[in-house]
Design a protein around this motif. Structure first.
Motif, PDB file in Angstrom:
ATOM      1  N   UNK A 365       0.831  -1.200   0.000  1.00  0.00           N
ATOM      2  CA  UNK A 365       0.000   0.000   0.000  1.00  0.00           C
ATOM      3  C   UNK A 365       0.870   1.256   0.000  1.00  0.00           C
ATOM      4  N   UNK A 366       0.335   2.327  -0.564  1.00  0.00           N
ATOM      5  CA  UNK A 366       1.121   3.562  -0.715  1.00  0.00           C
ATOM      6  C   UNK A 366       0.699   4.669   0.257  1.00  0.00           C
ATOM      7  N   UNK A 367      -0.318   4.396   1.100  1.00  0.00           N
ATOM      8  CA  UNK A 367      -0.893   5.491   1.902  1.00  0.00           C
ATOM      9  C   UNK A 367       0.112   6.116   2.878  1.00  0.00           C
ATOM     10  N   UNK A 368       0.787   5.270   3.662  1.00  0.00           N
ATOM     11  CA  UNK A 368       1.689   5.815   4.691  1.00  0.00           C
ATOM     12  C   UNK A 368       2.852   6.564   4.044  1.00  0.00           C
ATOM     13  N   UNK A 369       3.359   6.033   2.937  1.00  0.00           N
ATOM     14  CA  UNK A 369       4.514   6.685   2.300  1.00  0.00           C
ATOM     15  C   UNK A 369       4.122   7.987   1.622  1.00  0.00           C
ATOM     16  N   UNK A 370       2.902   8.047   1.069  1.00  0.00           N
ATOM     17  CA  UNK A 370       2.452   9.310   0.486  1.00  0.00           C
ATOM     18  C   UNK A 370       2.315  10.354   1.590  1.00  0.00           C
ATOM     19  N   UNK A 371       1.830   9.927   2.762  1.00  0.00           N
ATOM     20  CA  UNK A 371       1.734  10.860   3.889  1.00  0.00           C
ATOM     21  C   UNK A 371       3.133  11.341   4.291  1.00  0.00           C
ATOM     22  N   UNK A 372       4.092  10.450   4.210  1.00  0.00           N
ATOM     23  CA  UNK A 372       5.483  10.837   4.514  1.00  0.00           C
ATOM     24  C   UNK A 372       6.017  11.837   3.522  1.00  0.00           C
ATOM     25  N   UNK A 373       5.447  11.852   2.310  1.00  0.00           N
ATOM     26  CA  UNK A 373       5.854  12.870   1.333  1.00  0.00           C
ATOM     27  C   UNK A 373       6.372  12.338   0.002  1.00  0.00           C
ATOM     28  N   UNK A 374       6.445  11.021  -0.179  1.00  0.00           N
ATOM     29  CA  UNK A 374       6.993  10.491  -1.423  1.00  0.00           C
ATOM     30  C   UNK A 374       6.151  10.921  -2.626  1.00  0.00           C
TER      31      UNK A 374
END
Ligand SMILES: *Cc1c(COP(=O)(O)O)cnc(C)c1O
Length: 422
Positions: A365-374
């Motif tokens: 899943x990409x949710x946590x990393x998108x929140x991190x800013x990626x």
């Protein structure tokens, strides 16, 4: 004792919390259900509101002096309604599971028939599985995905609905990569008078941001978690049509829960506020873009990984890889991911070829990393790292290449730190 910090009162526990904080900082989190809650949510969830008893609903409590928590809950309700364009919201469910339990309690007498999405096909146990509240108190059945294209089998849904005439049909998944046709679910439900409950535990954030078809016009009720793609408070919420409001509220309290958790409801209110912002919409667009970027790299790499991306891509925040053709087990690759600093999920897939309980599926899943800013380019780098981990020749290359991958993971993590305020 009242004013001492956690570290002062209980250093042993404080060390465990700090260890987990450092683990989060140092892990590339591809678990599709996880996210990085903002400080405002942590503040609300750790606030003095935790001390208050407030059984009931705003303006109608079994306890006195509830004016402040009434204000908190009313804010959360109004924000949830406005975010999703819902007629009614109940923000008290302790979790996504309790939301599903309450909705069943509201809409179906014990012994009634319920149709859910099969667990191994990407659904959630709380919708129907034996051993859960649903499976123990209702006659349940499940539908799944088709063998050829792994898309949800709407013909099977239609024939099961016609045959069983369920009181409740759940639509919604924990592991699936494509949009659902809510209009068709509605039509099928209407053919026999079933309630349609959309379990948007995973994709509620996408719905809020307009990055997913909107189930609200079609569903009688929607259940959700607030901590997955919504990225906030740890808990559940139900939205529903006005004419079901009384039944849903009574099923949450006193039907299946006691006093609500005012501190968590406050954190939900903050979450819904943030989810209405442009920054949130931008982040969710980047989340979906990120999952697509990872999927594109892994589709490109199928020649060397022998691990196809299920449905050859994704419309949402997550994707699933089928290790079946490679002959490897998800559990083995999972351990290797952990060694290079990545967390993800290993799971059984529909029509899994593996005997092992962890099966052949890896979900990213990409949710946590998108929140991190990626951004998309960073997600392509994540995809490249995953492709290398999944590469068949990796086994012979061994520890040296694991070290090199761990360094690339580390470089990403250092560029996107979290919780800098500490
Ligand atoms: C996560 C999830 C739930 C349960 O939510 P919890 O808060 O973990 O209890 C229910 N349904 C679906 C589809 C989910 O993905």
């Amino acid at each position: 004792m009242l004013d001492a910090s956690l570290a002062e009162v209980d250093p042993e526990l404080a060390e465990l919390v700090e260890g987990e904080r450092r683990r989060q900082l140092g892990t590339l989190d591809l678990v599709a259900s996880e996210n990085v809650p903002p400080r405002a949510v942590l503040d609300a969830q750790g606030s003095v509101l935790t001390a208050k008893y407030a059984d009931g609903y705003p303006g109608d409590r079994h306890y006195d002096l509830c004016e402040w928590v009434d204000g908190v809950e009313t804010l959360a309700i109004e924000r949830a309604k406005s975010l999703f364009g819902a007629e009614h919201a109940n923000v008290q469910p302790y979790s996504g599971s309790s939301a599903n339990m309450a909705v069943l309690d509201a809409l179906c007498e014990p012994g009634g028939t319920v149709l859910g999405w099969d667990f191994e096909h990407g659904g959630h146990p709380t919708q129907y599985l034996s051993g859960t509240f649903a499976g123990r108190h209702y006659r349940t059945a499940s539908y799944g995905v088709r063998r050829d294209d792994r898309l949800v089998d709407m013909d099977q849904v239609a024939s099961l609905v016609e045959q069983l005439r369920p009181k409740v049909v759940f639509a919604g998944w924990s592991c699936y990569s494509r949009w659902l046709d809510f209009r068709l679910f509605r039509q099928i439900c209407d053919s026999v008078g079933s309630y349609l409950v959309v379990d948007m535990a995973h994709f509620a954030g996408l719905v809020a941001a307009g990055e997913h078809p909107d189930p609200v016009p079609y569903a009688d009720a929607c259940t959700m978690t607030v901590h997955k793609t919504l990225g906030g408070a740890r808990g559940g919420t139900i939205i529903c049509r006005e004419d079901l409001a009384e039944r849903v509220d009574a099923a949450v309290f006193p039907g299946t829960q006691g006093c609500p958790l005012p501190h968590v409801i406050a954190a939900k209110a903050v979450t819904f506020l943030l989810a209405a912002s442009d920054a949130f919409r931008e982040r969710i667009a980047r989340t979906v873009e990120g999952a697509r970027a990872i999927a594109a790299v892994l589709v490109e790499a199928e020649g060397r990984t022998a691990s196809p991306v299920v449905t050859a891509g994704t419309d949402v925040h997550q994707l699933t890889v089928d290790l079946g053709p490679s002959g490897r087990l998800a559990g083995d690759v999972w351990a290797r991911l952990n060694r290079v600093g990545i967390s993800a999920n290993a799971m059984r897939l529909a029509y899994d070829v593996a005997e092992a309980p962890a099966g052949s599926g890896l979900r990213f899943g990409a949710a946590a990393l998108a929140t991190r800013g990626l951004d998309a380019a960073d997600f392509s780098e994540v995809g490249d790292i995953l492709a290398d981990v999944l590469d068949g020749s990796f086994d012979s290359a061994g520890a040296a290449s694991e070290k090199a991958l761990a360094r690339r993971v580390q470089a990403l993590l250092e560029r996107f730190p979290i919780y800098r305020y500490r």
